[in-house]
Design an enzyme around this catalytic site. Structure first.
Site, mmCIF file in Angstrom:
data_model
loop_
_atom_site.group_PDB
_atom_site.id
_atom_site.type_symbol
_atom_site.label_atom_id
_atom_site.label_comp_id
_atom_site.label_asym_id
_atom_site.label_seq_id
_atom_site.Cartn_x
_atom_site.Cartn_y
_atom_site.Cartn_z
ATOM 1 N N ASP A 93 9.139 -29.375 -6.707
ATOM 2 C CA ASP A 93 9.580 -28.777 -7.957
ATOM 3 C C ASP A 93 10.650 -29.631 -8.652
ATOM 4 O O ASP A 93 11.456 -30.288 -7.991
ATOM 5 C CB ASP A 93 10.154 -27.393 -7.653
ATOM 6 C CG ASP A 93 10.302 -26.533 -8.887
ATOM 7 O OD1 ASP A 93 9.647 -26.821 -9.899
ATOM 8 O OD2 ASP A 93 11.082 -25.564 -8.828
ATOM 9 N N ASN B 273 0.274 -22.041 -13.481
ATOM 10 C CA ASN B 273 0.468 -23.253 -14.291
ATOM 11 C C ASN B 273 -0.754 -23.589 -15.131
ATOM 12 O O ASN B 273 -0.645 -24.334 -16.116
ATOM 13 C CB ASN B 273 0.787 -24.455 -13.400
ATOM 14 C CG ASN B 273 2.099 -24.343 -12.660
ATOM 15 O OD1 ASN B 273 2.262 -24.912 -11.592
ATOM 16 N ND2 ASN B 273 3.051 -23.600 -13.212
#
Length: 260
Positions: free
Chosen positions: A38, A87
């Protein structure tokens, strides 16, 4: 206090890293590590890039380095969380470059000469264009290599995985001529574990997340029931070997009781 100049800082860090590695000899290691890669976009902005794709590229390059560290540490299985099913709702101009980097990364870690057995997991058929085919073909070439097992989670959601596992268990039972009511009566944990996207990963020992966030975001929800968690403040492209060693030290210092 002023920071040490770079020409002094690097040798000192190298000495510290060697000493830290030495303290880990003989200590327990996780067999299966989940890593949430991330912070790529935030790293790019902090580094002054106007194009966040630079963060994706730097993050993709770090994957190969990280797998090398895991191999050297004797870890058996790694799951990389590279793209969630949530996403997939990002704008095409943002999602497209990210998926391109994922494809490039998978081609790199599956290249001839790599001793890694790679599998792409997740809702691959939800990916745009030819991405699913590209990932499946690249990973198929690694079958039977016998080295570090690597699951690349793309279009992945933990809740979706559990739902798909239940569906798969019933489809298998019905296809074999079984009565659905009979399966309901005896349905248990193993029926889900056997039908996960990656059957060899029905449990996870250790989950690392970079970027300072402290949540699972749907990652390995079934497998992480007793996993140890480790949060790292740096963004994924800036994740260093010393950060990895510190994570392993943190794991080794924990007493795992599995609810007992």
């Amino acid at each position: 206090m002023k920071l040490l100049p770079l020409f002094l800082r690097k040798p000192i860090e190298a000495v510290y890293e060697r000493r830290l590695a030495a303290t880990l000899v003989g200590l327990s290691r996780p067999q299966h590590v989940g890593i949430m890669v991330d912070g790529n976009r935030r790293w790019a902005r902090k580094a002054g890039h106007t194009d966040v794709r630079e963060g994706y590229r730097a993050g993709g390059a770090k994957v190969t380095t990280f797998l090398g560290w895991c191999t050297a540490a004797g870890i058996e299985h790694v799951t990389l969380f590279m793209l969630s099913d949530d996403n997939l709702g990002r704008p095409a101009e943002e999602l497209g470059p990210l998926i391109e980097v994922i494809e490039e990364t998978v081609r790199d870690i599956t290249a001839e000469g790599r001793d890694w057995e790679v599998r792409a997991i997740g809702s691959l058929d939800m990916l745009p264009g030819t991405s699913a085919r590209v990932l499946k073909e690249a990973t198929a070439a690694t079958t039977g290599r016998g080295g570090l097992k690597v699951d690349v989670a793309v279009g992945y959601g933990g809740r979706r995985e559990i739902v798909d596992a239940v569906k798969s268990a019933f489809e298998e039972h019905i296809a074999a001529g079984g009565d659905p009511a009979e399966l309901v009566a005896r349905f248990g944990i193993d029926d889900i574990s056997r039908h996960l996207y990656s059957p060899v990963a029905d449990h996870t020992d250790f989950i690392i997340r970079t970027s300072g966030e402290q949540r699972l975001s749907g990652f390995l929800l079934w497998q992480s029931a007793y996993a140890e968690m480790h949060w790292v403040d740096c963004y994924w492209p800036a994740f260093r070997h010393v950060d990895f060693l510190r994570a392993l030290r943190s794991y080794a210092n924990r007493e795992r009781r599995f609810g007992k």
